[in-house]
Design an enzyme around this catalytic site. Structure first.
Site, mmCIF file in Angstrom:
data_model
loop_
_atom_site.group_PDB
_atom_site.id
_atom_site.type_symbol
_atom_site.label_atom_id
_atom_site.label_comp_id
_atom_site.label_asym_id
_atom_site.label_seq_id
_atom_site.Cartn_x
_atom_site.Cartn_y
_atom_site.Cartn_z
ATOM 1 C CB CYS A 110 -0.888 -0.030 1.243
ATOM 2 S SG CYS A 110 -2.008 1.369 1.363
ATOM 3 C CG HIS A 153 -5.707 -2.361 -1.700
ATOM 4 N ND1 HIS A 153 -4.613 -2.992 -1.137
ATOM 5 C CD2 HIS A 153 -5.479 -1.040 -1.543
ATOM 6 C CE1 HIS A 153 -3.783 -2.081 -0.654
ATOM 7 N NE2 HIS A 153 -4.282 -0.880 -0.895
ATOM 8 C CD GLU A 154 -6.975 1.342 -4.367
ATOM 9 O OE1 GLU A 154 -7.024 2.279 -3.538
ATOM 10 O OE2 GLU A 154 -5.922 0.742 -4.638
ATOM 11 C CG HIS A 157 -7.379 2.582 1.137
ATOM 12 N ND1 HIS A 157 -6.610 2.526 2.291
ATOM 13 C CD2 HIS A 157 -6.568 2.132 0.141
ATOM 14 C CE1 HIS A 157 -5.409 2.050 1.990
ATOM 15 N NE2 HIS A 157 -5.353 1.795 0.695
#
Ligand code: SB7
Ligand code: NI
Length: 183
Positions: A110, A153-154, A157
């Site tokens: 990351c 993953h995004e 966030h």
């Protein structure tokens, strides 16, 4: 121009909280932000520009990584089959997912984490994502393989979740029986 100095690192509160929905149609400033985020990703993948500005290569970037508490994500990469993914996403949401899980056999990193964290990041193998695109059009994407991993993953966030939160802390390389490796 966005550079590494704009990216907040682990421990920053915006990486730990749930980001706010963004109004659509997009305000001018939000559209500009998405364009800048996409430019950062393209720059980070251009060897010459990346070297000049000391950018770490990234395939995705979420607004909370800039300390901006908004549900905005940029994605820019080619998968192993050469299929291109380039999107500015507004309020992306996983609307359905497979029972089967998957993980990248090389693990994840990351841009907000300046260390290597080893272990398998267990995610959904297939997802359907709904979002609004940069031109204010509704978007629905069915994703699998590497692309499904990147989008998760995004989107994590936006919900204050880091990739290492999804690594088994007792046994980082444990593989659930319903999870397949992506090489
Ligand atoms: C490995 C890396 C990423 C996603 C999935 C697997 C993205 C790295 C860049 N980012 O930190 C974006 O949030
Ligand atoms: Ni990240």
């Amino acid at each position: 121009m966005i550079t590494m100095k704009d990216i907040v690192r682990e421990g920053h509160p915006s990486l730990e909280m749930s980001a706010e929905e963004v109004e659509t149609p997009l305000h001018h400033e939000d559209r500009e932000l998405l364009e800048e985020m996409l430019t950062f990703l393209k720059n980070s993948q251009d060897d010459e520009i990346a070297r000049k500005y000391d950018l770490r290569a990234g395939v995705g970037l979420a607004a909370p990584q800039l300390g901006i508490n908004k549900r905005l994500v940029a994605i820019h990469f080619e998968d192993f089959n050469g299929k291109k993914y380039s999107y500015g996403l507004v309020n992306p949401k996983i609307v359905s997912h497979s029972v089967e899980d998957a993980y990248l056999s090389s693990g994840e990193g990351c841009l907000s984490v300046d260390r290597t964290v080893e272990g398998y990041v267990i995610r959904h193998a297939r997802i359907t994502v709904k979002a609004t695109d940069m031109d204010n059009n509704p978007l629905k994407l069915r994703l699998k393989g590497y692309a499904a991993i990147v989008f998760q993953h995004e989107i994590d966030h936006l919900n204050g979740i880091m990739f290492y939160d999804r690594i088994n802390s007792k046994n980082p390389f444990a593989t659930p029986d319903n999870a397949k490796a992506i090489d």
